[in-house]
Design a protein around this motif. Structure first.
Motif, PDB file in Angstrom:
ATOM      1  N   LEU A  92       0.830  -1.199   0.000  1.00 54.24           N
ATOM      2  CA  LEU A  92       0.000   0.000   0.000  1.00 54.24           C
ATOM      3  C   LEU A  92       0.869   1.256   0.000  1.00 54.24           C
ATOM      4  O   LEU A  92       0.523   2.264  -0.644  1.00 54.24           O
ATOM      5  CB  LEU A  92      -0.935  -0.015   1.210  1.00 54.24           C
ATOM      6  N   PHE A  93       1.990   1.205   0.703  1.00 56.09           N
ATOM      7  CA  PHE A  93       2.964   2.301   0.667  1.00 56.09           C
ATOM      8  C   PHE A  93       3.365   2.593  -0.779  1.00 56.09           C
ATOM      9  O   PHE A  93       3.397   3.744  -1.223  1.00 56.09           O
ATOM     10  CB  PHE A  93       4.183   1.914   1.507  1.00 56.09           C
ATOM     11  N   ALA A  94       3.664   1.531  -1.519  1.00 56.24           N
ATOM     12  CA  ALA A  94       4.060   1.687  -2.925  1.00 56.24           C
ATOM     13  C   ALA A  94       2.917   2.244  -3.766  1.00 56.24           C
ATOM     14  O   ALA A  94       3.132   3.090  -4.648  1.00 56.24           O
ATOM     15  CB  ALA A  94       4.525   0.345  -3.482  1.00 56.24           C
ATOM     16  N   ASN A  95       1.696   1.787  -3.507  1.00 55.35           N
ATOM     17  CA  ASN A  95       0.538   2.290  -4.251  1.00 55.35           C
ATOM     18  C   ASN A  95       0.326   3.783  -4.019  1.00 55.35           C
ATOM     19  O   ASN A  95       0.002   4.537  -4.949  1.00 55.35           O
ATOM     20  CB  ASN A  95      -0.720   1.519  -3.851  1.00 55.35           C
ATOM     21  N   LEU A  96       0.491   4.220  -2.765  1.00 58.23           N
ATOM     22  CA  LEU A  96       0.331   5.639  -2.460  1.00 58.23           C
ATOM     23  C   LEU A  96       1.433   6.468  -3.135  1.00 58.23           C
ATOM     24  O   LEU A  96       1.186   7.597  -3.570  1.00 58.23           O
ATOM     25  CB  LEU A  96       0.355   5.861  -0.945  1.00 58.23           C
ATOM     26  N   GLN A  97       2.619   5.914  -3.232  1.00 59.12           N
ATOM     27  CA  GLN A  97       3.687   6.641  -3.924  1.00 59.12           C
ATOM     28  C   GLN A  97       3.414   6.761  -5.420  1.00 59.12           C
ATOM     29  O   GLN A  97       3.608   7.811  -6.013  1.00 59.12           O
ATOM     30  CB  GLN A  97       5.027   5.954  -3.672  1.00 59.12           C
ATOM     31  N   VAL A  98       2.959   5.661  -6.023  1.00 56.93           N
ATOM     32  CA  VAL A  98       2.767   5.665  -7.472  1.00 56.93           C
ATOM     33  C   VAL A  98       1.510   6.452  -7.863  1.00 56.93           C
ATOM     34  O   VAL A  98       1.354   6.839  -9.028  1.00 56.93           O
ATOM     35  CB  VAL A  98       2.709   4.222  -8.010  1.00 56.93           C
ATOM     36  N   PHE A  99       0.633   6.732  -6.888  1.00 54.60           N
ATOM     37  CA  PHE A  99      -0.578   7.491  -7.203  1.00 54.60           C
ATOM     38  C   PHE A  99      -0.235   8.889  -7.719  1.00 54.60           C
ATOM     39  O   PHE A  99      -0.955   9.429  -8.567  1.00 54.60           O
ATOM     40  CB  PHE A  99      -1.488   7.599  -5.971  1.00 54.60           C
ATOM     41  N   ILE A 100       0.846   9.478  -7.231  1.00 50.12           N
ATOM     42  CA  ILE A 100       1.182  10.846  -7.640  1.00 50.12           C
ATOM     43  C   ILE A 100       1.521  10.919  -9.135  1.00 50.12           C
ATOM     44  O   ILE A 100       0.906  11.714  -9.864  1.00 50.12           O
ATOM     45  CB  ILE A 100       2.305  11.435  -6.767  1.00 50.12           C
TER      46      ILE A 100
END
Length: 279
Positions: free
Chosen positions: A252-260
C-alpha cells in the motif's frame, strides 16, 4: 543556551520537519537530540528567529515545552506507524529511539511518503495545482487511515481517489470531441455504467488516437494509466469484499507513492485534450 520561540505551525507541518530531521539522524538517537535538531532546523528554515546574538555559534536550540510535548506525540505517531521503535541495540527504553526496517525504507525514499502527510499533499498540489477536491478528500483520508494502520480503509479510499481521477478524465475526453454526434454516442455508451465499463469504452476510443499524442503521453499510457488503474482497482476490490484478505502495508505504501505520477499523468492528458480536440 536560549529556547527558541514557540513553533506556531500546524501539527502536520511539525511532523514534516521532524521526519526531515530523522532522515539525517542515523539509525538511533535520543529524544533530546531530536528535539534540539528540530529547533535548529526550524531556525535554519526561517520558521522562528535565532534567539542568540549575531555571531554567536550556538550548539543547541531547545524547544519550548509546548513544542516538546507536540514532538513526543509525533514520535509516538511514528512508532504506531512502524517507522520508529523504542530503544536501540544498547538501550531498551525511552528516551532512546531507533528506525525500523520499514522506517528505513520509507525514510530513504526520494519520493513523497504517506507517513509525512503535509509533505505528500504539498507535492501533489505542487504537481497538480488544480487537483479535483473529491480526489483530494479521498486521498487525504487514505493517508490518514494508512498512518493508523487501518489498511483496508486506506486501500478503499485510495481506490475511490483513483476512480474519481478516471471519471474526471473520461468526462474531459467526452467534452473535447469535435463532432457532436460522436460525442453523443460516446456519452451514451458510458452513462450509468460502472467505472470499469466506462474505462473500457474510453480505452477503446482513445487508443487509436495515441499515435498523434506527444511521446511521453503515448509511451506512458499502458503502464502509468492502464497499469496503475488496474492495480489500485484490484486492491480496492479485494479490500471492499468480505473475503478476509489482509492488505500488505509495504504494498500500500508503494501504491500511495505511485498514485502521484498516475494522477499527474491523468492531468497532463487532460491538458493535452483541452487544447487538441479529437474526433
Amino acid at each position: 543556551m536560549q529556547e527558541i520561540t514557540e513553533l506556531k505551525i500546524p501539527y502536520e507541518e511539525l511532523k514534516h520537519l521532524t521526519i526531515e530531521v530523522i532522515r539525517n539522524s542515523g539509525n538511533s538517537f535520543q529524544f533530546k537530540s531530536i528535539a534540539n535538531a528540530v529547533g535548529h532546523f526550524a531556525v535554519n528554515q526561517g520558521i522562528v528567529a535565532n534567539p542568540n546574538q549575531p555571531g554567536f555559534q550556538a550548539l543547541s536550540f531547545p524547544l519550548q515545552q509546548v513544542d516538546e510535548n507536540r514532538l513526543r506525540q509525533i514520535l509516538w505517531d511514528l512508532i504506531i506507524e512502524r517507522v520508529l521503535t523504542i530503544g536501540d541495540y544498547h538501550n531498551d527504553s525511552w528516551p532512546w529511539l531507533s528506525v525500523t526496517d520499514y522506517g528505513r525504507t520509507a525514510l530513504l525514499s526520494t519520493d513523497p511518503i504517506p507517513n509525512d502527510p503535509s509533505g505528500y499533499l504539498e507535492r501533489v498540489k505542487r504537481d497538480i495545482p488544480d487537483l479535483d477536491e473529491i480526489i483530494e478528500t479521498y486521498l487525504s483520508e487514505s493517508i490518514r487511515t494508512y498512518n493508523i494502520n487501518q489498511l483496508l480503509s486506506a486501500t478503499i479510499t485510495l481506490g475511490c481517489a483513483s476512480e474519481r481521477a478516471l471519471i474526471v478524465l473520461i468526462e474531459c475526453f467526452a467534452d473535447t470531441y469535435v463532432d457532436d454526434a460522436k460525442q453523443s454516442g460516446f456519452k451514451k455508451k458510458i452513462t450509468g455504467k460502472f467505472i470499469k465499463s466506462q474505462f473500457d469504452v474510453f480505452d477503446s476510443h482513445i487508443k487509436p488516437l495515441l499515435t498523434h499524442f506527444p511521446y511521453e503521453l503515448r509511451e506512458n499510457y499502458a503502464n502509468t494509466l492502464h497499469g496503475v488503474f488496474q492495480m489500485i482497482r484490484n486492491n480496492r476490490n479485494d479490500a471492499g469484499h468480505p473475503t478476509g484478505i489482509k492488505m500488505d502495508k509495504e504494498a500500500l505504501f508503494a501504491n500511495l507513492q505511485v498514485f502521484i505520477p498516475y494522477c499527474k499523468y491523468i492531468y497532463g492528458l487532460m491538458d493535452y485534450l483541452r487544447t487538441n480536440h479529437h474526433n
